[in-house]
Every structure is written in C-alpha cells, then in structure tokens.
Design an enzyme around this catalytic site. Structure first.
Site, PDB file in Angstrom:
ATOM      1  N   GLY A  38      80.397  19.872  21.884  1.00 22.14           N
ATOM      2  CA  GLY A  38      79.119  20.482  22.246  1.00 22.14           C
ATOM      3  C   GLY A  38      79.133  21.977  22.485  1.00 22.14           C
ATOM      4  O   GLY A  38      78.118  22.645  22.309  1.00 22.14           O
ATOM      5  N   ASP A  94      78.845  23.145  27.334  1.00 24.09           N
ATOM      6  CA  ASP A  94      77.418  23.306  27.086  1.00 24.09           C
ATOM      7  C   ASP A  94      76.582  22.771  28.240  1.00 24.09           C
ATOM      8  O   ASP A  94      75.608  23.397  28.655  1.00 24.09           O
ATOM      9  CB  ASP A  94      77.009  22.654  25.751  1.00 24.09           C
ATOM     10  CG  ASP A  94      77.517  21.238  25.619  1.00 24.09           C
ATOM     11  OD1 ASP A  94      78.447  20.859  26.364  1.00 24.09           O
ATOM     12  OD2 ASP A  94      76.996  20.490  24.779  1.00 24.09           O
ATOM     13  N   ASP A  97      76.460  17.143  33.318  1.00 25.79           N
ATOM     14  CA  ASP A  97      75.520  16.042  33.509  1.00 25.79           C
ATOM     15  C   ASP A  97      76.009  15.229  34.727  1.00 25.79           C
ATOM     16  O   ASP A  97      75.760  15.615  35.863  1.00 25.79           O
ATOM     17  CB  ASP A  97      75.537  15.244  32.191  1.00 25.79           C
ATOM     18  CG  ASP A  97      74.389  14.292  32.029  1.00 25.79           C
ATOM     19  OD1 ASP A  97      73.942  13.725  33.026  1.00 25.79           O
ATOM     20  OD2 ASP A  97      73.952  14.075  30.886  1.00 25.79           O
ATOM     21  N   LYS A 125      72.401  19.869  34.645  1.00 29.75           N
ATOM     22  CA  LYS A 125      71.392  18.824  34.884  1.00 29.75           C
ATOM     23  C   LYS A 125      71.756  18.135  36.202  1.00 29.75           C
ATOM     24  O   LYS A 125      72.320  17.040  36.223  1.00 29.75           O
ATOM     25  CB  LYS A 125      71.421  17.834  33.712  1.00 29.75           C
ATOM     26  CG  LYS A 125      70.159  17.035  33.539  1.00 29.75           C
ATOM     27  CD  LYS A 125      70.350  15.919  32.538  1.00 29.75           C
ATOM     28  CE  LYS A 125      70.050  16.326  31.131  1.00 29.75           C
ATOM     29  NZ  LYS A 125      70.158  15.166  30.195  1.00 29.75           N
ATOM     30  N   PHE A 146      66.462  14.478  27.472  1.00 32.26           N
ATOM     31  CA  PHE A 146      67.556  14.429  26.504  1.00 32.26           C
ATOM     32  C   PHE A 146      67.573  15.745  25.735  1.00 32.26           C
ATOM     33  O   PHE A 146      66.664  16.053  24.975  1.00 32.26           O
ATOM     34  CB  PHE A 146      67.419  13.237  25.548  1.00 32.26           C
ATOM     35  CG  PHE A 146      68.754  12.867  24.979  1.00 32.26           C
ATOM     36  CD1 PHE A 146      69.473  11.809  25.512  1.00 32.26           C
ATOM     37  CD2 PHE A 146      69.324  13.623  23.958  1.00 32.26           C
ATOM     38  CE1 PHE A 146      70.739  11.500  25.024  1.00 32.26           C
ATOM     39  CE2 PHE A 146      70.582  13.316  23.466  1.00 32.26           C
ATOM     40  CZ  PHE A 146      71.290  12.258  24.000  1.00 32.26           C
ATOM     41  N   ASP A 153      74.023  17.231  20.671  1.00 33.46           N
ATOM     42  CA  ASP A 153      73.630  16.229  19.674  1.00 33.46           C
ATOM     43  C   ASP A 153      72.906  15.041  20.278  1.00 33.46           C
ATOM     44  O   ASP A 153      72.955  14.784  21.492  1.00 33.46           O
ATOM     45  CB  ASP A 153      74.873  15.713  18.946  1.00 33.46           C
ATOM     46  CG  ASP A 153      75.679  14.741  19.807  1.00 33.46           C
ATOM     47  OD1 ASP A 153      75.969  15.088  20.977  1.00 33.46           O
ATOM     48  OD2 ASP A 153      75.998  13.633  19.332  1.00 33.46           O
ATOM     49  N   ARG A 159      72.905  19.173  16.210  1.00 33.54           N
ATOM     50  CA  ARG A 159      73.734  20.230  16.810  1.00 33.54           C
ATOM     51  C   ARG A 159      73.397  21.597  16.222  1.00 33.54           C
ATOM     52  O   ARG A 159      73.569  22.622  16.867  1.00 33.54           O
ATOM     53  CB  ARG A 159      75.228  19.951  16.573  1.00 33.54           C
ATOM     54  CG  ARG A 159      75.778  18.773  17.340  1.00 33.54           C
ATOM     55  CD  ARG A 159      77.299  18.809  17.325  1.00 33.54           C
ATOM     56  NE  ARG A 159      77.902  17.525  17.635  1.00 33.54           N
ATOM     57  CZ  ARG A 159      78.165  17.086  18.872  1.00 33.54           C
ATOM     58  NH1 ARG A 159      77.867  17.832  19.918  1.00 33.54           N
ATOM     59  NH2 ARG A 159      78.729  15.917  19.059  1.00 33.54           N
TER      60      ARG A 159
END
Ligand code: PRP
Length: 171
Positions: A38, A94, A97, A125, A146, A153, A159
C-alpha cells in the site's frame, strides 16, 4: 466511489510531512522502511521531497485469521534487509487501521537494536484501532470508510487511482 482527498491536499500534506521529517532527520542518515504494497506511491512521493542521505528498504506484512481480534495475527512475509543496529528507522505506511500490522512490525524492528523507530502514516483511521500505535508524522485522519486509491486497494484493484477515494456500495 467518491473522492475524499484531491491532489493539492495530498501534495500539501507531503510537503508538510517532508518538512517535519527533514527537520528531525537531516543529519541522521535514517533507514526508511516502506510497508508494501500500500505505501509504494506515498513513499515514492515522500522520499523525493527529502534532500539528504537516506537508505530505503521495504517489508511485506500480511494479516491472517480473524483481523477483528486483537491477538496480532500478522506475519512478516518479506523482511527488510538493512542492518538496523544503531540506526534511526522511519517506517512509512499508507494507513493505520487496527494498528496490528505496525504494532507487530515495531516489535520486530526493536529486536534489531535500532537507535530510534518512528512512524510516518499518510492516513489514520482511529475508529478501528485495536492496539495502540503512536503516529509521529501523520497526513490525515479519516472516517471509517473503505479507502482506495493512491496505493490503496480493494481486492487488488484501484491502487493506481491518483487521488484518495472512498468506495461506495455501488462500487
Ligand atoms: C494495509 C495498510 C497497512 C495495514 C493497516 O495493508 O497498508 O499496512 O493494512 O491495517 P492494520 O492497522 O489494521 O494492521 P494491507 O494488509 O491491506 O495490504 P496492502 O498494503 O498490500 O494493501
């Protein structure tokens, strides 16, 4: 799909982050470790704004099993190759989460006795966090949507979108 962050916003964040990182690492010859897949676009754009000596390396990590558990089901698929002992390490990813990926990687990196380890993440996030992760250099905080594009992706797609987007229910 809708656009969440457009190119001028991303570029402003890149410039700000590169300024902060330059201020802190100018004379430290850091090892910059990008987390694949990512981070490949973010890392490329970021390091081209750093005009001092750095070493660039990569690691590949994957989560397996039930990612909703905070047990840390993360595996190092490809280990960085740089010798980290005594070095200043900057991990670039990137998005943070659950935090499981970075939490696991930091544990691995500290075993190599680096001088310091810090994290630069484009997106955070926090609503999804399972384990605490300190982000030293952050681009943006994002809602629990999302996120795709700019390296990120959905099932291997999107991407290459140049901007940061949110995948809607309609695709
Ligand atoms: C994404 C992202 C982070 C990780 C963050 O990678 O690049 O490395 O998930 O999630 P976490 O905080 O819940 O651990 P992903 O596993 O989707 O693989 P990719 O980098 O190949 O897209």
């Amino acid at each position: 799909m809708k656009t969440l962050l457009i190119t001028p916003q991303i570029e402003a964040a890149l410039n700000r982050l590169a300024g902060e990182i330059s201020r802190d690492y100018k004379d430290k010859n850091p090892v910059v470790i990008g987390i694949l897949n990512g981070s490949f676009i973010f890392l490329s754009d970021l390091v081209r704004r750093l005009d001092f000596d750095i070493e660039i390396d990569f690691a590949i990590l994957s989560s397996y099993g039930d990612k909703t558990k905070s047990s840390g089901s993360v595996r190092l698929d490809r280990r960085y190759t740089a010798q980290l002992r005594g070095r200043h390490v900057l991990v670039v990813d990137d998005i943070v989460d659950s935090g499981l990926t970075l939490n696991f990687l930091f544990g691995q990196i500290w075993k190599d006795h680096p001088a310091s380890v810090k994290l630069c993440a484009l997106l955070d996030k926090p609503s999804r966090r399972k384990v605490p992760v300190e982000i030293d250099y952050l681009g943006f905080t994002v809602p629990d949507d999302f996120i795709i594009g700019y390296g990120m992706d959905y099932a291997g797609r999107y991407r290459n979108l140049p901007e940061i987007c949110v995948l809607g229910e309609e695709g």
